[in-house]
Design a protein around this motif. Structure first.
Motif, short mmCIF file in Angstrom:
data_model
loop_
_atom_site.label_atom_id
_atom_site.label_comp_id
_atom_site.label_asym_id
_atom_site.label_seq_id
_atom_site.Cartn_x
_atom_site.Cartn_y
_atom_site.Cartn_z
N VAL A 34 0.85 -1.19 0.00
CA VAL A 34 0.00 0.00 0.00
C VAL A 34 0.89 1.24 0.00
O VAL A 34 1.90 1.30 0.70
N SER A 35 0.50 2.23 -0.78
CA SER A 35 1.30 3.45 -0.88
C SER A 35 1.49 4.11 0.48
O SER A 35 0.57 4.14 1.31
N THR A 36 2.67 4.65 0.69
CA THR A 36 2.98 5.30 1.96
C THR A 36 2.14 6.56 2.19
O THR A 36 2.07 7.05 3.32
N VAL A 37 1.51 7.07 1.15
CA VAL A 37 0.70 8.27 1.30
C VAL A 37 -0.52 8.00 2.19
O VAL A 37 -1.09 8.91 2.79
N PHE A 38 -0.90 6.71 2.30
CA PHE A 38 -2.06 6.35 3.13
C PHE A 38 -1.65 6.00 4.56
O PHE A 38 -2.52 5.69 5.37
N TRP A 39 -0.37 6.03 4.86
CA TRP A 39 0.11 5.64 6.19
C TRP A 39 -0.26 6.69 7.22
O TRP A 39 0.23 7.81 7.22
N MET A 40 -1.19 6.35 8.12
CA MET A 40 -1.63 7.23 9.20
C MET A 40 -1.56 6.44 10.50
O MET A 40 -2.56 5.90 10.97
N PRO A 41 -0.36 6.33 11.08
CA PRO A 41 -0.16 5.44 12.23
C PRO A 41 -0.95 5.85 13.45
O PRO A 41 -1.15 7.04 13.73
N VAL A 42 -1.41 4.85 14.18
CA VAL A 42 -2.15 5.06 15.43
C VAL A 42 -1.43 4.31 16.54
O VAL A 42 -0.65 3.39 16.30
N SER A 43 -1.69 4.74 17.77
CA SER A 43 -1.19 4.05 18.96
C SER A 43 0.32 3.82 18.87
O SER A 43 1.08 4.72 18.48
N ILE A 44 0.76 2.60 19.19
CA ILE A 44 2.20 2.31 19.24
C ILE A 44 2.84 2.31 17.87
O ILE A 44 4.08 2.37 17.77
N PHE A 45 2.05 2.28 16.81
CA PHE A 45 2.62 2.29 15.47
C PHE A 45 3.23 3.64 15.12
O PHE A 45 3.96 3.75 14.13
N ARG A 46 2.93 4.66 15.91
CA ARG A 46 3.55 5.97 15.69
C ARG A 46 5.05 5.94 15.94
O ARG A 46 5.78 6.81 15.47
N PHE A 47 5.51 4.93 16.69
CA PHE A 47 6.94 4.84 16.98
C PHE A 47 7.71 4.17 15.86
O PHE A 47 8.94 4.14 15.88
N LEU A 48 7.02 3.62 14.87
CA LEU A 48 7.71 3.00 13.75
C LEU A 48 8.21 4.08 12.78
O LEU A 48 7.58 5.14 12.65
N PRO A 49 9.30 3.85 12.09
CA PRO A 49 9.82 4.85 11.15
C PRO A 49 8.93 5.03 9.92
O PRO A 49 9.05 6.03 9.22
N GLY A 50 8.06 4.08 9.67
CA GLY A 50 7.18 4.17 8.51
C GLY A 50 6.44 2.87 8.32
O GLY A 50 6.57 1.93 9.13
N PRO A 51 5.64 2.75 7.27
CA PRO A 51 4.90 1.51 7.04
C PRO A 51 5.83 0.37 6.66
O PRO A 51 6.89 0.60 6.07
N PRO A 52 5.46 -0.85 6.99
CA PRO A 52 6.31 -2.00 6.63
C PRO A 52 6.33 -2.19 5.12
O PRO A 52 5.30 -2.08 4.45
N ARG A 53 7.49 -2.47 4.57
CA ARG A 53 7.63 -2.64 3.12
C ARG A 53 8.10 -4.04 2.75
O ARG A 53 8.22 -4.35 1.56
N ASP A 54 8.36 -4.89 3.74
CA ASP A 54 8.91 -6.22 3.48
C ASP A 54 7.79 -7.26 3.61
O ASP A 54 7.44 -7.68 4.71
N ALA A 55 7.21 -7.67 2.49
CA ALA A 55 6.13 -8.64 2.51
C ALA A 55 6.60 -10.01 3.00
O ALA A 55 5.85 -10.74 3.65
N VAL A 56 7.85 -10.34 2.70
CA VAL A 56 8.39 -11.63 3.14
C VAL A 56 8.45 -11.70 4.66
O VAL A 56 8.07 -12.70 5.29
N LEU A 57 8.90 -10.61 5.27
CA LEU A 57 8.99 -10.56 6.73
C LEU A 57 7.60 -10.68 7.36
O LEU A 57 7.42 -11.41 8.34
N ILE A 58 6.63 -9.97 6.79
CA ILE A 58 5.27 -10.07 7.31
C ILE A 58 4.75 -11.49 7.19
O ILE A 58 4.08 -12.01 8.09
N GLY A 59 5.08 -12.15 6.07
CA GLY A 59 4.67 -13.53 5.89
C GLY A 59 5.26 -14.45 6.94
O GLY A 59 4.57 -15.34 7.47
N ILE A 60 6.52 -14.24 7.26
CA ILE A 60 7.17 -15.05 8.29
C ILE A 60 6.53 -14.79 9.66
O ILE A 60 6.25 -15.73 10.42
#
Length: 277
Positions: free
Chosen positions: A43-69
């Motif tokens: 998903v495009s980073t333009v839609f990234w609107m982090p909430v709660s603890i996700f605000r501490f992340l540097p940005g949206p996850p871009r590694d689909a392989v890691l998410i799969g694992i």
């Protein structure tokens, strides 16, 4: 309060909590076993609107392989937690990865509140003594389980309280934000028609209900009254069954007419089964 959490029964057994542990993790695994979170990495980073603890992340996850694992590890931890294998470790893994994976879709502009109760229950099990009975840990390591203890009672009672408060908060929010206008027939008719074009609702049933203004008015009022009454299901055994049955019928009706499915809440209904029996 302590008395409220005890709900008239001061103690419970390791077996009752063990049965609920098995049912809960089996239900969560069945609900999410086919879910795939990897597409969120594209998903495009333009839609990234982090909430709660996700605000501490540097940005949206871009590694689909890691998410799969991560999601494979999460599902395995759900299975292991249900079986009671290394319960403390696997319940912690299930909670941490559950917070991340179930929270990930909430950061792209639309928050889905349905996963909240599942995440909360996953976190409760981390600190509960849920592996003392009906578990591989009990069979292999034979931990000393207390015959009766409030330690086996509070996780279920706390879960029941939070489950009922979810709906109470929804009713309060509807009245505080929209006022009594939310309970009008026109408001419900609007949602019934609008969802025919935005959700996988049953066109025939939703529009059939929308044609009747009196019926829509009754349903709208009954919905808010039921939501505000849900805490009574925690405190009153006599009112518990009719309230929970009404809530289940309400959510089924919403699924059929609006195309909004409350599947994750099925795990919450398990809290109210008579495990002591």
């Amino acid at each position: 309060s302590a008395r409220g959490l005890r709900g008239g029964a001061l103690t419970s057994t390791a077996e009752t909590l063990g049965m609920f542990r098995i049912a809960f993790y089996a239900a969560v695994l069945a609900i999410y076993v086919t879910w795939d979170m990897r597409p969120w990495a594209f998903v495009s980073t333009v839609f990234w609107m982090p909430v709660s603890i996700f605000r501490f992340l540097p940005g949206p996850p871009r590694d689909a392989v890691l998410i799969g694992i991560l999601q494979l590890v999460w599902k395995f931890s759900l299975l292991s937690s249900g079986a009671g294998l290394l319960t403390r470790v696997n319940t912690a893994i299930a909670a941490v990865l559950g917070v991340y994976l179930l929270g990930l879709p909430q950061n792209f502009g639309k928050i889905n509140h349905m996963e909240g109760i599942v995440v909360i229950l996953l976190c409760i099990f981390v600190v509960a003594r849920c592996g003392d009975a009906f578990s591989l840990d009990a069979a292999l390591f034979r931990p000393r389980a207390r015959a009766e203890s409030f330690e086996y009672r509070w996780p279920v009672r706390l879960g029941q309280f939070l489950f009922t408060m979810v709906f109470f908060a929804a009713g309060v929010s509807q009245l505080s934000v929209s006022g009594v206008e939310w309970m009008t027939a026109d408001n419900l008719r609007y949602w019934l028609v609008q969802h025919q074009y935005t959700h996988s609702a049953s066109m025939a049933l939703g529009l059939f209900v929308a044609r009747s203004r009196p019926l829509c008015g009754v349903i709208a009022v009954a919905t808010v009254v039921l939501e505000l009454s849900m805490p009574l299901a925690f405190f009153s055994r006599r009112l518990r069954l009719p309230l929970l049955a009404s809530l289940f019928l309400l959510q089924t009706g919403i699924a059929l007419t609006l195309g909004v499915y409350f599947t994750p809440y099925l795990a919450g209904y398990l809290l109210f089964l008579p495990w002591e029996s």
